[in-house]
Design a protein around this motif. Structure first.
Motif, PDB file in Angstrom:
ATOM      1  N   SER A 170      12.177  23.868 -11.930  1.00 48.85           N
ATOM      2  CA  SER A 170      12.550  22.583 -12.526  1.00 48.85           C
ATOM      3  C   SER A 170      12.716  21.519 -11.448  1.00 48.85           C
ATOM      4  CB  SER A 170      13.847  22.746 -13.320  1.00 48.85           C
ATOM      5  OG  SER A 170      14.268  21.503 -13.851  1.00 48.85           O
ATOM      6  N   TYR A 171      13.376  21.883 -10.337  1.00 51.57           N
ATOM      7  CA  TYR A 171      13.540  20.931  -9.237  1.00 51.57           C
ATOM      8  C   TYR A 171      12.188  20.515  -8.668  1.00 51.57           C
ATOM      9  CZ  TYR A 171      18.637  20.935  -8.575  1.00 51.57           C
ATOM     10  OH  TYR A 171      19.986  20.739  -8.727  1.00 51.57           O
ATOM     11  N   VAL A 172      11.289  21.486  -8.480  1.00 49.59           N
ATOM     12  CA  VAL A 172       9.975  21.169  -7.927  1.00 49.59           C
ATOM     13  C   VAL A 172       9.237  20.197  -8.839  1.00 49.59           C
ATOM     14  CG1 VAL A 172       7.687  22.100  -7.379  1.00 49.59           C
ATOM     15  CG2 VAL A 172       9.741  23.303  -6.598  1.00 49.59           C
ATOM     16  N   SER A 173       9.282  20.428 -10.142  1.00 48.51           N
ATOM     17  CA  SER A 173       8.619  19.519 -11.086  1.00 48.51           C
ATOM     18  C   SER A 173       9.193  18.113 -10.975  1.00 48.51           C
ATOM     19  CB  SER A 173       8.784  20.038 -12.517  1.00 48.51           C
ATOM     20  OG  SER A 173       8.109  21.270 -12.682  1.00 48.51           O
ATOM     21  N   THR A 174      10.520  18.024 -10.842  1.00 51.14           N
ATOM     22  CA  THR A 174      11.168  16.717 -10.715  1.00 51.14           C
ATOM     23  C   THR A 174      10.759  16.019  -9.424  1.00 51.14           C
ATOM     24  OG1 THR A 174      13.074  17.457 -12.001  1.00 51.14           O
ATOM     25  CG2 THR A 174      13.388  15.525 -10.603  1.00 51.14           C
ATOM     26  N   VAL A 175      10.732  16.787  -8.328  1.00 51.83           N
ATOM     27  CA  VAL A 175      10.341  16.217  -7.039  1.00 51.83           C
ATOM     28  C   VAL A 175       8.905  15.698  -7.085  1.00 51.83           C
ATOM     29  CG1 VAL A 175       9.819  16.796  -4.631  1.00 51.83           C
ATOM     30  CG2 VAL A 175      11.967  17.552  -5.662  1.00 51.83           C
ATOM     31  N   LEU A 176       7.992  16.490  -7.652  1.00 52.14           N
ATOM     32  CA  LEU A 176       6.602  16.042  -7.756  1.00 52.14           C
ATOM     33  C   LEU A 176       6.506  14.766  -8.569  1.00 52.14           C
ATOM     34  CD1 LEU A 176       4.619  19.383  -8.371  1.00 52.14           C
ATOM     35  CD2 LEU A 176       5.122  18.235  -6.210  1.00 52.14           C
ATOM     36  N   SER A 177       7.237  14.708  -9.676  1.00 53.87           N
ATOM     37  CA  SER A 177       7.208  13.531 -10.539  1.00 53.87           C
ATOM     38  C   SER A 177       7.732  12.305  -9.803  1.00 53.87           C
ATOM     39  CB  SER A 177       8.029  13.789 -11.802  1.00 53.87           C
ATOM     40  OG  SER A 177       8.061  12.641 -12.618  1.00 53.87           O
ATOM     41  N   LYS A 178       8.852  12.447  -9.115  1.00 56.71           N
ATOM     42  CA  LYS A 178       9.451  11.303  -8.421  1.00 56.71           C
ATOM     43  C   LYS A 178       8.593  10.811  -7.264  1.00 56.71           C
ATOM     44  CE  LYS A 178      14.350  11.997  -9.513  1.00 56.71           C
ATOM     45  NZ  LYS A 178      15.706  12.168  -8.941  1.00 56.71           N
ATOM     46  N   LEU A 179       7.864  11.728  -6.628  1.00 57.36           N
ATOM     47  CA  LEU A 179       7.005  11.342  -5.502  1.00 57.36           C
ATOM     48  C   LEU A 179       5.620  10.902  -5.944  1.00 57.36           C
ATOM     49  CD1 LEU A 179       7.816  14.099  -2.843  1.00 57.36           C
ATOM     50  CD2 LEU A 179       8.809  11.812  -3.064  1.00 57.36           C
ATOM     51  N   GLY A 180       5.300  11.125  -7.217  1.00 55.82           N
ATOM     52  CA  GLY A 180       3.963  10.802  -7.695  1.00 55.82           C
ATOM     53  C   GLY A 180       2.912  11.731  -7.127  1.00 55.82           C
ATOM     54  N   ALA A 181       3.325  12.964  -6.832  1.00 58.03           N
ATOM     55  CA  ALA A 181       2.412  13.963  -6.259  1.00 58.03           C
ATOM     56  C   ALA A 181       1.871  14.862  -7.360  1.00 58.03           C
ATOM     57  CB  ALA A 181       3.140  14.801  -5.208  1.00 58.03           C
ATOM     58  N   GLN A 182       0.598  15.210  -7.259  1.00 57.86           N
ATOM     59  CA  GLN A 182      -0.028  16.068  -8.263  1.00 57.86           C
ATOM     60  C   GLN A 182       0.300  17.536  -8.050  1.00 57.86           C
ATOM     61  OE1 GLN A 182      -4.214  15.071  -8.009  1.00 57.86           O
ATOM     62  NE2 GLN A 182      -4.037  13.692  -9.759  1.00 57.86           N
ATOM     63  N   ASN A 183       0.609  17.923  -6.823  1.00 57.58           N
ATOM     64  CA  ASN A 183       0.868  19.323  -6.531  1.00 57.58           C
ATOM     65  C   ASN A 183       1.752  19.439  -5.301  1.00 57.58           C
ATOM     66  OD1 ASN A 183      -0.878  19.202  -4.154  1.00 57.58           O
ATOM     67  ND2 ASN A 183      -2.572  19.157  -5.619  1.00 57.58           N
ATOM     68  N   ARG A 184       2.083  20.671  -4.964  1.00 55.54           N
ATOM     69  CA  ARG A 184       3.010  20.948  -3.879  1.00 55.54           C
ATOM     70  C   ARG A 184       2.456  20.534  -2.522  1.00 55.54           C
ATOM     71  NH1 ARG A 184       6.535  25.290  -5.947  1.00 55.54           N
ATOM     72  NH2 ARG A 184       7.008  25.935  -3.815  1.00 55.54           N
ATOM     73  N   VAL A 185       1.155  20.680  -2.327  1.00 54.24           N
ATOM     74  CA  VAL A 185       0.576  20.321  -1.038  1.00 54.24           C
ATOM     75  C   VAL A 185       0.681  18.823  -0.804  1.00 54.24           C
ATOM     76  CG1 VAL A 185      -1.482  20.416   0.400  1.00 54.24           C
ATOM     77  CG2 VAL A 185      -0.982  22.296  -1.155  1.00 54.24           C
ATOM     78  N   GLN A 186       0.408  18.031  -1.827  1.00 47.35           N
ATOM     79  CA  GLN A 186       0.551  16.581  -1.695  1.00 47.35           C
ATOM     80  C   GLN A 186       1.991  16.213  -1.380  1.00 47.35           C
ATOM     81  OE1 GLN A 186      -1.011  14.636  -5.161  1.00 47.35           O
ATOM     82  NE2 GLN A 186      -3.131  14.984  -4.584  1.00 47.35           N
ATOM     83  N   ALA A 187       2.942  16.853  -2.053  1.00 47.19           N
ATOM     84  CA  ALA A 187       4.351  16.575  -1.781  1.00 47.19           C
ATOM     85  C   ALA A 187       4.706  16.940  -0.345  1.00 47.19           C
ATOM     86  CB  ALA A 187       5.234  17.338  -2.761  1.00 47.19           C
ATOM     87  N   ALA A 188       4.176  18.066   0.130  1.00 47.47           N
ATOM     88  CA  ALA A 188       4.442  18.490   1.503  1.00 47.47           C
ATOM     89  C   ALA A 188       3.906  17.481   2.508  1.00 47.47           C
ATOM     90  CB  ALA A 188       3.839  19.864   1.755  1.00 47.47           C
ATOM     91  N   LEU A 189       2.724  16.944   2.242  1.00 49.39           N
ATOM     92  CA  LEU A 189       2.138  15.956   3.146  1.00 49.39           C
ATOM     93  C   LEU A 189       2.969  14.682   3.174  1.00 49.39           C
ATOM     94  CD1 LEU A 189      -1.646  16.420   2.330  1.00 49.39           C
ATOM     95  CD2 LEU A 189      -0.407  17.217   4.343  1.00 49.39           C
ATOM     96  N   ILE A 190       3.470  14.250   2.014  1.00 49.91           N
ATOM     97  CA  ILE A 190       4.348  13.077   1.976  1.00 49.91           C
ATOM     98  C   ILE A 190       5.594  13.337   2.817  1.00 49.91           C
ATOM     99  CG2 ILE A 190       5.866  11.685   0.499  1.00 49.91           C
ATOM    100  CD1 ILE A 190       3.762  12.022  -1.734  1.00 49.91           C
TER     101      ILE A 190
END
Length: 225
Positions: free
Chosen positions: A194-214
């Motif tokens: 649930s936290y990961v989904s929220t983080v992706l949504s708030k960052l506008g990232a499509q997946n975990r790799v994009q979030a990691a790069l941000i």
């Protein structure tokens, strides 16, 4: 889902137009005793049909295949209800495809000549909700994919996360699986998801790799959240 909660093996689909490579990967993965290849595909259409016909945890996808290629199949795959985690199988001479695969929702990038133990571990990490990058891809491509530094919008997005969300993002950026994040933070795997989904949504990232790069770009400009 390392041999999932019921002790079942991780279920994998292999998509590559080279039958010998598929056969070798099947033998390698299934020799672990914790992975089962439930289907093979020679092109993107066969991959999508296999995913619709089987319960699949992880799809390993070649980029260049006849008919529907790997990138097109990946785009359609992630649009399916409850899609499997997907990793792209690539070679160094196909570096340019990595950023495209990232945009299309890939959760991992693996080289076809990777160490067998590394491939088995990567499949388990993907099934558990992690993101995987072959270290050689990381060393060669990550600087280009990351860019130079995080922009002001990315910095503000990261700063807008709660303290717990930033903890999850930091561990996610290290490539940790949901199960590993849960152990480190004392959370259930469902809560981490649930936290990961929220983080992706708030960052506008499509997946975990994009979030990691941000996260890495923001850290590069001295922002430690």
């Amino acid at each position: 889902m390392q041999a999932d909660d019921r002790g079942e093996p991780v279920r994998v689909v292999l998509a590559d137009d080279e039958s010998m490579l598929r056969r070798g990967l099947r033998l390698l993965l299934e020799s672990s005793g914790t992975i089962r290849v439930v289907a093979e595909a020679g092109d993107g259409n066969e991959l999508l049909a296999a995913v619709r016909s089987h319960r699949v945890d992880v799809a390993l996808i070649d980029v260049q295949m006849p008919g529907k290629d790997g990138l097109s199949a990946l785009r359609d795959l992630v649009a399916l209800p409850d899609p499997p985690a997907a990793a792209v199988l690539t070679t160094f001479d196909l570096d340019d495809y990595v950023s495209d695969a990232l945009r299309h929702g890939a959760s991992g990038f693996l080289l076809k000549d990777a160490d067998p133990a590394m491939l088995v571990r990567a499949v388990h990490d993907l099934a558990a909700g992690g993101a995987v990058l072959d270290p050689r891809i990381t060393a060669r491509l990550l600087p280009r994919l990351r860019g130079t530094t995080g922009n002001s919008r990315e910095i503000q997005l990261v700063r807008g996360l709660s303290a717990r969300e930033r903890q999850v993002l930091e561990l996610l950026a290290d490539g940790r699986s949901n199960a590993d994040i849960g152990l480190r933070l004392g959370l259930t795997e469902a809560t981490v998801k649930s936290y990961v989904s929220t983080v992706l949504s708030k960052l506008g990232a499509q997946n975990r790799v994009q979030a990691a790069l941000i996260a890495q770009r923001v850290a590069d400009v001295g922002n430690h959240w």
